[in-house]
Design a protein around this motif. Structure first.
Motif, PDB file in Angstrom:
ATOM      1  N   ALA A   1       0.840  -1.192   0.000  1.00 28.66           N
ATOM      2  CA  ALA A   1       0.000   0.000   0.000  1.00 28.66           C
ATOM      3  C   ALA A   1       0.876   1.243   0.000  1.00 28.66           C
ATOM      4  CB  ALA A   1      -0.923   0.015   1.210  1.00 28.66           C
ATOM      5  N   THR A   2       0.661   2.093  -0.987  1.00 32.54           N
ATOM      6  CA  THR A   2       1.240   3.432  -1.022  1.00 32.54           C
ATOM      7  C   THR A   2       0.099   4.403  -1.283  1.00 32.54           C
ATOM      8  OG1 THR A   2       1.659   3.484  -3.406  1.00 32.54           O
ATOM      9  CG2 THR A   2       3.359   2.477  -2.023  1.00 32.54           C
ATOM     10  N   ALA A   3       0.419   5.681  -1.382  1.00 32.86           N
ATOM     11  CA  ALA A   3      -0.630   6.666  -1.653  1.00 32.86           C
ATOM     12  C   ALA A   3      -1.299   6.414  -3.001  1.00 32.86           C
ATOM     13  CB  ALA A   3      -0.036   8.071  -1.618  1.00 32.86           C
ATOM     14  N   GLY A   4      -0.576   5.800  -3.945  1.00 29.38           N
ATOM     15  CA  GLY A   4      -1.131   5.625  -5.284  1.00 29.38           C
ATOM     16  C   GLY A   4      -1.327   4.198  -5.729  1.00 29.38           C
ATOM     17  N   GLU A   5      -1.034   3.216  -4.876  1.00 26.29           N
ATOM     18  CA  GLU A   5      -1.058   1.820  -5.327  1.00 26.29           C
ATOM     19  C   GLU A   5      -1.348   0.893  -4.162  1.00 26.29           C
ATOM     20  OE1 GLU A   5       1.841  -1.136  -7.973  1.00 26.29           O
ATOM     21  OE2 GLU A   5       2.717   0.566  -6.891  1.00 26.29           O
ATOM     22  N   THR A   6      -2.239  -0.073  -4.389  1.00 29.51           N
ATOM     23  CA  THR A   6      -2.455  -1.150  -3.427  1.00 29.51           C
ATOM     24  C   THR A   6      -2.500  -2.465  -4.196  1.00 29.51           C
ATOM     25  OG1 THR A   6      -4.868  -0.971  -3.538  1.00 29.51           O
ATOM     26  CG2 THR A   6      -3.737   0.304  -1.816  1.00 29.51           C
ATOM     27  N   ALA A   7      -2.021  -3.526  -3.566  1.00 26.68           N
ATOM     28  CA  ALA A   7      -2.035  -4.832  -4.234  1.00 26.68           C
ATOM     29  C   ALA A   7      -1.777  -5.932  -3.226  1.00 26.68           C
ATOM     30  CB  ALA A   7      -0.971  -4.889  -5.331  1.00 26.68           C
ATOM     31  N   TYR A   8      -2.411  -7.066  -3.443  1.00 23.14           N
ATOM     32  CA  TYR A   8      -2.075  -8.293  -2.740  1.00 23.14           C
ATOM     33  C   TYR A   8      -1.124  -9.085  -3.631  1.00 23.14           C
ATOM     34  CZ  TYR A   8      -5.615  -7.678   0.898  1.00 23.14           C
ATOM     35  OH  TYR A   8      -6.342  -7.214   1.965  1.00 23.14           O
ATOM     36  N   ILE A   9      -0.007  -9.503  -3.076  1.00 22.57           N
ATOM     37  CA  ILE A   9       0.981 -10.274  -3.833  1.00 22.57           C
ATOM     38  C   ILE A   9       0.925 -11.716  -3.326  1.00 22.57           C
ATOM     39  CG2 ILE A   9       3.433 -10.581  -4.345  1.00 22.57           C
ATOM     40  CD1 ILE A   9       2.283  -7.201  -3.169  1.00 22.57           C
ATOM     41  N   PRO A  10       0.601 -12.679  -4.177  1.00 25.68           N
ATOM     42  CA  PRO A  10       0.496 -14.058  -3.706  1.00 25.68           C
ATOM     43  C   PRO A  10       1.858 -14.659  -3.390  1.00 25.68           C
ATOM     44  CG  PRO A  10       0.216 -13.968  -6.082  1.00 25.68           C
ATOM     45  CD  PRO A  10       0.290 -12.550  -5.616  1.00 25.68           C
ATOM     46  N   SER A  11       1.852 -15.642  -2.521  1.00 26.13           N
ATOM     47  CA  SER A  11       3.081 -16.370  -2.222  1.00 26.13           C
ATOM     48  C   SER A  11       3.339 -17.402  -3.319  1.00 26.13           C
ATOM     49  CB  SER A  11       2.975 -17.073  -0.868  1.00 26.13           C
ATOM     50  OG  SER A  11       1.915 -18.014  -0.886  1.00 26.13           O
ATOM     51  N   PHE A  12       4.556 -17.918  -3.350  1.00 23.33           N
ATOM     52  CA  PHE A  12       4.926 -18.955  -4.302  1.00 23.33           C
ATOM     53  C   PHE A  12       4.803 -20.314  -3.618  1.00 23.33           C
ATOM     54  CE2 PHE A  12       6.398 -15.325  -6.406  1.00 23.33           C
ATOM     55  CZ  PHE A  12       6.772 -15.631  -7.709  1.00 23.33           C
ATOM     56  N   PRO A  13       4.129 -21.267  -4.242  1.00 26.01           N
ATOM     57  CA  PRO A  13       3.965 -22.580  -3.605  1.00 26.01           C
ATOM     58  C   PRO A  13       5.270 -23.371  -3.596  1.00 26.01           C
ATOM     59  CG  PRO A  13       3.032 -22.607  -5.817  1.00 26.01           C
ATOM     60  CD  PRO A  13       3.444 -21.190  -5.548  1.00 26.01           C
ATOM     61  N   VAL A  14       5.714 -23.752  -2.418  1.00 27.74           N
ATOM     62  CA  VAL A  14       6.895 -24.606  -2.260  1.00 27.74           C
ATOM     63  C   VAL A  14       6.627 -25.589  -1.125  1.00 27.74           C
ATOM     64  CG1 VAL A  14       8.599 -22.928  -3.090  1.00 27.74           C
ATOM     65  CG2 VAL A  14       7.979 -22.949  -0.670  1.00 27.74           C
ATOM     66  N   GLN A  15       7.424 -26.629  -1.081  1.00 21.18           N
ATOM     67  CA  GLN A  15       7.389 -27.543   0.057  1.00 21.18           C
ATOM     68  C   GLN A  15       8.160 -26.883   1.192  1.00 21.18           C
ATOM     69  OE1 GLN A  15       5.732 -30.606   0.221  1.00 21.18           O
ATOM     70  NE2 GLN A  15       6.215 -30.439   2.395  1.00 21.18           N
ATOM     71  N   VAL A  16       7.466 -26.468   2.229  1.00 21.18           N
ATOM     72  CA  VAL A  16       8.085 -25.695   3.302  1.00 21.18           C
ATOM     73  C   VAL A  16       8.915 -26.604   4.207  1.00 21.18           C
ATOM     74  CG1 VAL A  16       7.669 -24.264   5.337  1.00 21.18           C
ATOM     75  CG2 VAL A  16       6.319 -23.915   3.259  1.00 21.18           C
ATOM     76  N   VAL A  17      10.184 -26.225   4.377  1.00 19.63           N
ATOM     77  CA  VAL A  17      11.082 -26.909   5.306  1.00 19.63           C
ATOM     78  C   VAL A  17      11.243 -26.086   6.570  1.00 19.63           C
ATOM     79  CG1 VAL A  17      13.465 -27.708   5.657  1.00 19.63           C
ATOM     80  CG2 VAL A  17      12.303 -28.147   3.482  1.00 19.63           C
ATOM     81  N   ASP A  18      11.458 -24.770   6.407  1.00 22.85           N
ATOM     82  CA  ASP A  18      11.738 -23.898   7.543  1.00 22.85           C
ATOM     83  C   ASP A  18      11.473 -22.463   7.107  1.00 22.85           C
ATOM     84  OD1 ASP A  18      12.829 -22.539   9.762  1.00 22.85           O
ATOM     85  OD2 ASP A  18      14.872 -22.722   8.988  1.00 22.85           O
ATOM     86  N   THR A  19      10.685 -21.731   7.882  1.00 26.78           N
ATOM     87  CA  THR A  19      10.352 -20.350   7.512  1.00 26.78           C
ATOM     88  C   THR A  19      11.278 -19.314   8.145  1.00 26.78           C
ATOM     89  OG1 THR A  19       8.730 -20.210   9.317  1.00 26.78           O
ATOM     90  CG2 THR A  19       7.929 -20.924   7.146  1.00 26.78           C
ATOM     91  N   THR A  20      12.329 -19.760   8.818  1.00 29.04           N
ATOM     92  CA  THR A  20      13.286 -18.824   9.410  1.00 29.04           C
ATOM     93  C   THR A  20      13.872 -17.902   8.346  1.00 29.04           C
ATOM     94  OG1 THR A  20      13.895 -20.465  11.081  1.00 29.04           O
ATOM     95  CG2 THR A  20      15.405 -18.613  10.751  1.00 29.04           C
ATOM     96  N   GLY A  21      13.800 -16.599   8.568  1.00 32.09           N
ATOM     97  CA  GLY A  21      14.436 -15.638   7.677  1.00 32.09           C
ATOM     98  C   GLY A  21      13.645 -15.282   6.436  1.00 32.09           C
ATOM     99  N   CYS A  22      12.442 -15.839   6.266  1.00 30.31           N
ATOM    100  CA  CYS A  22      11.674 -15.532   5.054  1.00 30.31           C
ATOM    101  C   CYS A  22      11.359 -14.038   4.964  1.00 30.31           C
ATOM    102  CB  CYS A  22      10.383 -16.344   5.025  1.00 30.31           C
ATOM    103  SG  CYS A  22      10.630 -18.101   4.715  1.00 30.31           S
ATOM    104  N   GLY A  23      10.934 -13.451   6.086  1.00 33.65           N
ATOM    105  CA  GLY A  23      10.619 -12.029   6.077  1.00 33.65           C
ATOM    106  C   GLY A  23      11.831 -11.164   5.825  1.00 33.65           C
ATOM    107  N   ASP A  24      12.954 -11.531   6.413  1.00 35.42           N
ATOM    108  CA  ASP A  24      14.192 -10.773   6.202  1.00 35.42           C
ATOM    109  C   ASP A  24      14.637 -10.861   4.746  1.00 35.42           C
ATOM    110  OD1 ASP A  24      14.317 -10.088   8.911  1.00 35.42           O
ATOM    111  OD2 ASP A  24      15.462 -11.903   9.402  1.00 35.42           O
TER     112      ASP A  24
END
Length: 335
Positions: free
Chosen positions: A254-277
């Motif tokens: 979300a910005t002043a001129g744009e909003t959007a939902y960005i989908p995740s990519f499907p993968v076999q999840v092993v560990d979510t550590t550090g995904c946000g970083d």
């Protein structure tokens, strides 16, 4: 799926800007931690029992060191500004960072404190109960050479708003304002938010291009019940843009001129550590290659998915080109 023309346009953009990327300076500032991870660990052995597991890794982590490693892997000229101890863990952490081509000249080293470290017991579902030992990470101060390094950067990530007590909020705001005036793109993230977070964030917010916490963190601070209203809350208070990370649900821009939902990519999840970083660092890499903000968010989402496919905060990510190829091959349709 993307059309062939669209894929060719993205690839052409990457090739056009491939030489330029080597000149882009990325500085990641804040919390620096050593992670020790093992998987799968579904229970702690009783008494002095032992159990064989498949994998153990150590990685550079935290809201500054994690993005620094990913930024370097994606081709950014990366400097880390953080604090570690003068202990074996600090020496190991510094060696790993240098091996990833991260500039560690501005890592502060404290002899009276250990390096901050976390033990993460990753279970078969990819969940990650953890045990953290406080240390030098939260004692970072910023001197004149560090100040100069930050404000000269093209891209800056401020990792750990509210948990850098040695960096006064007024100084942080001054540094980021100067950096933006020099043309830098600035992002910021949180770690362990609480009552201390909003007072620390408020003076910084007008000088941050994209505020990038987890969605639940943004809603907790704002009191909002959804990501759209949470983003509006921050924008109303001087924010320039928000990108909220939503795990398997993707992310919200979300910005002043744009909003959007960005989908995740499907993968076999092993560990979510550090995904946000990794998402934060990859956004800078995408923008540095000339991607639009929305395209950079898709690239960041692809990077986070690669990290989730392995153990540790940098798993699955090799370089920019292979990450771009993964994005192009596996990009989901937005809902």
């Amino acid at each position: 799926m993307c059309t062939m023309v669209h894929l060719l346009v993205i690839r052409k953009q990457a090739l056009i800007h491939k030489q330029e990327i080597t000149m882009r300076k990325f500085v990641s500032v804040g919390v620096t931690i050593l992670d020790i991870l093992g998987r799968p660990m579904n229970a702690i052995a009783a008494n002095q029992g032992s159990e064989l597991i498949e994998q153990i890794r150590i990685t550079a982590a935290g809201t500054a060191a994690g993005p620094a490693v990913i930024g370097a892997k994606l081709g950014l000229d990366t400097t880390l500004i953080g604090a570690i101890g003068k202990d074996d863990m600090g020496a190991i952490l510094n060696t790993m960072l240098v091996n990833h081509k991260v500039d560690t000249r501005y890592l502060q080293r404290y002899g009276e404190m250990p390096t901050s470290a976390t033990i993460l017991a990753i279970n078969s579902a990819g969940e990650r109960p953890n045990f953290h030992a406080l240390g030098a990470a939260f004692s970072l101060t910023i001197d004149a050479p560090m100040h100069n390094e930050i404000v000269a950067a093209d891209h800056i990530h401020w990792g750990g708003v509210g948990l850098m007590p040695g960096v006064p909020d007024s100084l942080g705001a001054e540094i980021l304002a100067e950096a933006r005036a020099n043309g830098a793109t600035v992002t910021a993230d949180l770690i362990a938010p609480g009552d201390h977070t909003w007072p620390a964030l408020e003076p910084l917010l007008p000088h941050i291009d994209y505020f990038m916490p987890a969605a639940e963190e943004a809603m907790a601070i704002s009191g909002a019940t959804g990501v759209e209203s949470a983003a509006a809350w921050f924008l109303d208070r001087g924010g320039r843009g928000c990108i909220f990370k939503m795990g398997a649900e993707g992310s919200y821009l979300a910005t002043a001129g744009e909003t959007a939902y960005i989908p995740s990519f499907p993968v076999q999840v092993v560990d979510t550590t550090g995904c946000g970083d990794s998402y934060c660092a990859a956004l800078h890499a995408g923008l540095s290659h000339g991607m639009t903000l929305l395209e950079a968010c898709h690239f960041a989402s692809a990077t986070a998915a690669l990290v989730a496919s392995g153990l540790g905060s940098d798993a699955g990510v090799k370089d920019f080109d292979s990450t771009l190829a993964f994005m192009n091959a596996h990009r989901p349709q937005a809902s």
